[in-house]
Structure formats: C-alpha cells, structure tokens
Scaffold this motif. Structure first.
Motif, short mmCIF file in Angstrom:
data_model
loop_
_atom_site.label_atom_id
_atom_site.label_comp_id
_atom_site.label_asym_id
_atom_site.label_seq_id
_atom_site.Cartn_x
_atom_site.Cartn_y
_atom_site.Cartn_z
N LEU A 98 57.44 6.14 39.03
CA LEU A 98 58.38 7.25 38.84
C LEU A 98 57.67 8.53 38.44
O LEU A 98 58.05 9.62 38.86
CB LEU A 98 59.42 6.87 37.78
N THR A 99 56.64 8.39 37.62
CA THR A 99 55.88 9.57 37.21
C THR A 99 55.20 10.22 38.41
O THR A 99 55.26 11.44 38.59
CB THR A 99 54.83 9.19 36.16
N ARG A 100 54.55 9.41 39.24
CA ARG A 100 53.85 9.96 40.42
C ARG A 100 54.84 10.55 41.41
O ARG A 100 54.58 11.62 42.00
CB ARG A 100 53.02 8.86 41.08
N TRP A 101 55.96 9.89 41.62
CA TRP A 101 56.95 10.41 42.57
C TRP A 101 57.56 11.71 42.04
O TRP A 101 57.77 12.66 42.79
CB TRP A 101 58.04 9.36 42.80
N GLY A 102 57.80 11.78 40.74
CA GLY A 102 58.30 13.01 40.14
C GLY A 102 57.33 14.16 40.32
O GLY A 102 57.72 15.29 40.62
N GLN A 103 56.03 13.87 40.16
CA GLN A 103 55.01 14.91 40.35
C GLN A 103 54.98 15.38 41.81
O GLN A 103 54.85 16.58 42.08
CB GLN A 103 53.65 14.37 39.93
N TYR A 104 55.08 14.44 42.73
CA TYR A 104 55.10 14.78 44.16
C TYR A 104 56.28 15.70 44.48
O TYR A 104 56.10 16.75 45.13
CB TYR A 104 55.20 13.48 44.98
N LEU A 105 57.46 15.35 44.01
CA LEU A 105 58.65 16.16 44.28
C LEU A 105 58.58 17.51 43.56
O LEU A 105 59.04 18.53 44.08
CB LEU A 105 59.91 15.41 43.88
N SER A 106 57.98 17.52 42.38
CA SER A 106 57.84 18.77 41.63
C SER A 106 56.98 19.77 42.40
O SER A 106 57.30 20.97 42.49
CB SER A 106 57.22 18.50 40.26
N GLU A 107 55.89 19.28 42.96
CA GLU A 107 54.99 20.15 43.72
C GLU A 107 55.66 20.74 44.95
O GLU A 107 55.34 21.86 45.36
CB GLU A 107 53.75 19.35 44.14
N ARG A 108 56.60 20.03 45.53
CA ARG A 108 57.24 20.48 46.77
C ARG A 108 58.54 21.25 46.55
O ARG A 108 59.11 21.78 47.50
CB ARG A 108 57.46 19.27 47.69
N THR A 109 58.97 21.32 45.32
CA THR A 109 60.22 22.04 45.04
C THR A 109 60.04 23.19 44.05
O THR A 109 60.94 24.00 43.88
CB THR A 109 61.27 21.09 44.44
N ASN A 110 58.86 23.25 43.40
CA ASN A 110 58.62 24.19 42.31
C ASN A 110 59.62 23.96 41.17
O ASN A 110 60.02 24.89 40.47
CB ASN A 110 58.70 25.66 42.78
N LEU A 111 60.00 22.71 41.02
CA LEU A 111 60.86 22.30 39.92
C LEU A 111 60.09 21.30 39.06
O LEU A 111 59.04 20.81 39.45
CB LEU A 111 62.14 21.63 40.43
#
Length: 288
Positions: free
Chosen positions: A46-59
């Motif tokens: 979950l941590t890695r997936w959250g980081q991936y999505l954060s990088e692609r959304t600027n959230l």
C-alpha cells in the motif's frame, strides 16, 4: 500470532500510519479507504502504490484500511476518506449517495463471479447449495455481494432457510472464508471468485486445500467510489492515474500484484445484476 491476527495487525498499522501525516497537508491529501475486497493489503504494498499514485497526481495519496465494508463506508460518509474500494452490493444499496470513480478490470473485463467452495477432504458430500441443509456455512461480510448476498438468493432457490443450516457465520474477509473451509470450521463457504483464483495463483494453502463446486453469473467488479457530488480536480486526477496504470511498466507491476489488468471509469449499469439479486432478498436495503 496466527494468520488472522497478522492480517489484522497489518490493517491497523496502515490506518495508524496514515492519519498523523494527513492532517498536516489537507490540500494535497487524498485518502483512499480499502476494505476486505483488497487481496494485496500488505502495508508495504500500500505504501509503494500510494507513492506511485502520488507521483502521477501531484497529490499525497494515502491508504486507510478497515476490516469491514461498514467500517470503510462510515469513514467515507463521515468525510474521513475521499474514496473507497468497496463491493458492488453496498454501491447499489447506497447508490443515491455514491458515484463511481473507477472499476478494476479482471482478465480484461470489469466483472467477476461468486464461488461456493468446499474442502474435498472435510466435506466431500457437499456438491451444491441443496446439500447445505444441516451444515455450517461461512460468509465473508454482511455487505458483500459474493460473500453473502448471492448466497441468500441461492439458498432460497434450494429451499433452505437460515434455520435449516446448522450454523452460519461471518469471517470478515474472503481469505478467511477459504481458511475456515480448509480447516473444517465450515463445510462450505461463499467467496469472491477473483480472490480465490488469486490465492490459488499465489499458492496460498487455504485455496489449495479447497475447491469450487458452484459459480455464479458475472457481476460488476467491486468498484472504487466517491460520495455523490464530491467529484473535483483531485478525484479526476486519481481516476485518470488509475485508468493509465496499464500504460506504464510500474503501473503494470502493481496491477500484476493485484492480479488485475487495468481500471476503467465504469457505468452504473454494470451493477444491474447485483441490484436484481438484492431486490429478491428481504432486508437487503434495496427496494424492488
């Protein structure tokens, strides 16, 4: 510590790790609630997936875990999370208050099935719903389509009422259904077919010790939802990032870990078959 206690500890760790950080940056924070429909719920994933999505959304995408669908819905409706990955049944039940954000693709389609499973060693005489009279049946969650609702329809068709079962109980997790059946706590269990198939791919012992004796029709895959009328730039960014995961190598790795092939926006009509089933079940909360 047994397997179930370990899973619970991982979920609670994900929750406790999320909230202190979120309060510091509400503008960019985006909380996604996860329910037992998630198979790969390890904290590290979950941590890695959250980081991936954060990088692609600027959230700042954070995941919040709860063991039950009701628990995560409570967070969604109290505005403690912005989106939630739930089951099609609660989406239909609370459709007036929810809207789709994204629908996963499993084997290239936005659908899945419910399975009835048994242990060939412990329950060799259970061959279908009609054989459950006087037996113990394991459910997943009272707000689960594949883990409860489907079973109510099929039991009624077989002429079996609740009092005809020796016992029925909720395990609060599809993996726990497989474990209950594998060790003989239940003679049969009703489970999300996607979860069971993914457990088999991962060679999980409880799935390897059980077998499928019945499959349902296809239903809309458990969706990610937001509260109706709460869509904004942030939800649009997250929805776009999910839809684009199949188009880059890192996204494909996360999808592979989830045994999914992508995400789409999805349409409410995907869940018509669940609505029709719910309308047949007294007390489902879905009016005919």
């Amino acid at each position: 510590m047994n397997r179930r206690e370990s899973l619970r500890s991982l979920s609670l760790a994900a929750v406790s790790a999320s909230f202190p950080v979120l309060a510091a940056s509400q503008g960019r924070s985006f909380r996604v609630g996860l329910t037992p429909v998630m198979l790969a719920d390890q904290f590290g994933f979950l941590t890695r997936w959250g980081q991936y999505l954060s990088e692609r959304t600027n959230l700042q995408v954070e995941f919040v875990a709860r063991e039950t669908y009701q628990g995560i819905l409570d967070l969604l409706f109290s505005q403690q999370v912005h989106a939630a990955w739930i089951c099609g049944y609660p989406y239909i039940r609370f459709e007036a208050e929810l809207e789709l954000l994204a629908v996963p693709l499993y084997q290239g389609k936005p659908t899945y099935q419910s399975y009835l499973i048994r242990s060939p060693t412990n329950s060799p005489t259970i061959n279908g719903w009609q054989d459950l009279r006087g037996q113990v049946l394991a459910y997943s969650d009272p707000l689960s389509n594949s883990g409860w609702l489907v079973a109510q329809v099929q039991l009624a068709k077989a002429g079996i009422q609740a009092q005809h079962l020796k016992k029925a109980f909720f395990t609060h997790g599809h993996r726990n259904v497989a474990e209950a059946v594998a060790v003989g706590l239940a003679q049969a269990g009703t489970i999300d077919g996607y979860v069971w198939e993914t457990m088999r791919l991962q060679k999980m012992s409880s799935a390897m010790k059980t077998e499928v004796i019945w499959k349902s029709e296809f239903f809309g895959f458990p969706p990610l939802v937001i509260r109706r009328g709460q869509g904004d730039e942030r939800t649009a960014k997250l929805g776009h990032a999910l839809n684009e995961m199949a188009n880059d190598s890192a996204g494909k790795e996360f999808l592979a870990a989830l045994n999914l092939t992508g995400f789409i926006k999805g349409q409410p009509e995907l869940y018509d078959s669940i609505r029709k089933e719910a309308q047949q079940v007294p007390g489902s909360g879905v009016a005919p």
